[in-house]
Design an enzyme around this catalytic site. Structure first.
Site, PDB file in Angstrom:
ATOM      1  NE  ARG B  15       5.390 -15.242 -19.544  1.00 38.66           N
ATOM      2  CZ  ARG B  15       5.822 -16.422 -19.161  1.00 38.66           C
ATOM      3  NH1 ARG B  15       5.609 -17.507 -19.903  1.00 38.66           N
ATOM      4  NH2 ARG B  15       6.440 -16.574 -17.998  1.00 38.66           N
ATOM      5  CG  HIS B 207       6.688 -18.238 -11.257  1.00 36.25           C
ATOM      6  ND1 HIS B 207       6.338 -17.176 -12.053  1.00 36.25           N
ATOM      7  CD2 HIS B 207       6.004 -19.299 -11.749  1.00 36.25           C
ATOM      8  CE1 HIS B 207       5.494 -17.577 -12.991  1.00 36.25           C
ATOM      9  NE2 HIS B 207       5.274 -18.863 -12.831  1.00 36.25           N
ATOM     10  CG  HIS B 209       2.475 -22.608 -11.560  1.00 39.77           C
ATOM     11  ND1 HIS B 209       2.132 -22.970 -12.836  1.00 39.77           N
ATOM     12  CD2 HIS B 209       3.071 -21.392 -11.677  1.00 39.77           C
ATOM     13  CE1 HIS B 209       2.513 -22.023 -13.690  1.00 39.77           C
ATOM     14  NE2 HIS B 209       3.103 -21.069 -13.015  1.00 39.77           N
ATOM     15  CB  CYS B 240      -1.063 -27.316 -14.755  1.00 42.16           C
ATOM     16  SG  CYS B 240       0.474 -28.256 -14.735  1.00 42.16           S
TER      17      CYS B 240
END
Lengths: 301, 301
Positions: B15, B207, B209, B240
């Site tokens: 996703r 979460h 990045h 990103c």
């Protein structure tokens, strides 16, 4: 042990980085890189290596590089010297510090420098003696400290033993080196801590490759025990000689970004550093292997 | 707070990863990816999103994907549902869990979902009420928890407030999300700790990045306060969206490698996981953005 207030970054891009790049960079690009790194605020730059050009053609012009750079006051330029001849060449260039290189793995020294660990240390004796007589500092690398490409596991006791031997011979600092980047944070911390307990924290540095993406986390774990000397290479220069296509050195940009975030002083200007990385990787025909450099470039675009 | 003995990895590659890839992956490749991730031992897989295909064409076939995968017992497949309609589509697919997405930055929700944070939460009320009535679990994302591409700094109090609101509305877990990957370890730990203090550690996920290469170090810092639910994407899928060319999600392979090294159980088979990443990135026409995957591939070569 508290985190250090400042970290000395040992920039190894011009040596450990370029030595492991497939391409050979022109003299001008090397000189520009080293001068740009000094401009960015790095105070310790490994500028080359006096090894045989037969084995490491990328370093064949080290004497010319050292003659052409603009030596800044307060910046220490160092070279790798595998033997007495290498040291003599370094002395002729007016170098104030050299580095010697051995390993904590017998399989590695056997394959890599064709001798036992003990023999490699013996070879350093006249080198270190002469260096000290001339007032030249010597730094030691202990490769394969967290694992070996040939024998796999490496006993912690062996890493400590070799680090202690180098210190006893006169190395002012020993860099615990994860040559193939296999370490994870607890192990990196445990091995580094064991070395620091024996030789002193102030003599203990770390050199973690990012082959498995663990280098920055490993550095964090070692900052937590007070380690204050960290090796890295601008733009993540250098691959892994034992795994073609894999990543090599921890990128200095990513290290500085983390240290800035942690409030740990480095004296390095991140934008200037990233510019130095962009210039040298352009000369190599690729983009920087630093996520910070990629993110900064993406922002500019 | 001690480190967890095991970590639940929330695999977001199908996703959050594929949604941010420039290419559109065929249905078969998505199904193969999700089944391969389940085979590798992942127990929680974010399989798609019921957002408008006008905005996110990469997720247009989510219903078909959910109909085609081989649903394993013990694996929870979840989807992103932005509103009641999205939830209804998910319910029609027999989904047991959905995720909702807001942010701790007013500038971000304004630009990204065209409403205030409060309005975004209000929109979730009927969705969460229906989900709970149907026995469907709801997970919340709080984006921009460590920084915002539009407003820069985000107050910790805001992250805590939004996390608390989502929990009060019925979310069983909130994922503290560094959407643009700007965080560093101390900040990641401080913000996550502040959230966990209010909503409970057992409801707190992360979460992070990897835009600035900090994700794994940030995870390490949060493991140290006991966080046991971590999001990542196989092969580092996804870029990103706010910095074209920059890195996106933390690669699951690199996370699993670190957790293995720390002795923290995940139930994931790293070789199978890396194979899943190689297959999906082959479908995307690139190599995995995971250093572990690169190192393993280099060894094979």
């Amino acid at each position: 042990m508290a985190r250090p207030a400042s970290v000395r970054i040992v920039e190894v891009g011009p040596r450990d980085g370029l030595q492991n790049e497939p391409g050979i960079v022109p003299l001008d690009a090397k000189v520009a890189l080293i001068d740009a790194l000094a401009d960015a605020g790095l105070k310790m730059i490994e500028a080359g290596s006096f090894v045989s050009p037969k084995w490491v053609p990328q370093m064949a012009d080290t004497a010319e590089v050292l003659g052409a750079i603009n030596r800044r006051a307060g910046v220490r330029y160092t070279v790798l010297a595998p033997n007495l001849k290498g040291l003599e060449l370094a002395l002729a260039c007016g170098i104030e510090e050299v580095a010697v290189f051995t390993a904590a793995s017998e399989a590695f020294t056997s394959k890599n420098i064709n001798c036992t660990i003990a023999e490699s240390l013996e070879r350093f004796t006249p080198l270190i003696d002469l260096a000290r007589a001339r007032g030249v500092a010597v730094r030691g690398y202990v490769s394969c400290a967290l694992g070996c490409p040939y024998q796999g596991e490496v006993p912690v006791a062996k890493v400590v033993e070799v680090s202690e031997a180098l210190t006893a011979m006169g190395c002012y600092e020993v860099s615990v080196s994860d040559t193939i980047g296999v370490g994870t944070p607890d192990k990196a911390q445990a091995v580094t801590s064991a070395v620091a307990e024996r030789i002193g924290l102030e003599r203990t540095a770390i050199h973690f490759h990012d082959t498995y993406g663990q280098a920055l986390a490993n550095v964090l774990a070692c900052l937590d025990i007070g380690v204050a000397s960290v090796d890295s290479a601008v733009a993540g220069l250098g691959g892994c000689p034992y795994a073609k296509g894999a990543s090599g050195n921890l990128a200095t940009e990513d290290l500085v970004y983390m240290l800035n975030g942690l409030g740990i002083e480095t004296g390095v200007d991140l934008d200037r550093l990233a510019a130095a990385g962009r210039a040298i990787t352009a000369a190599l025909g690729r983009t920087p292997a630093s996520k910070v450099a990629q993110a900064l470039a993406a922002k500019c675009a």
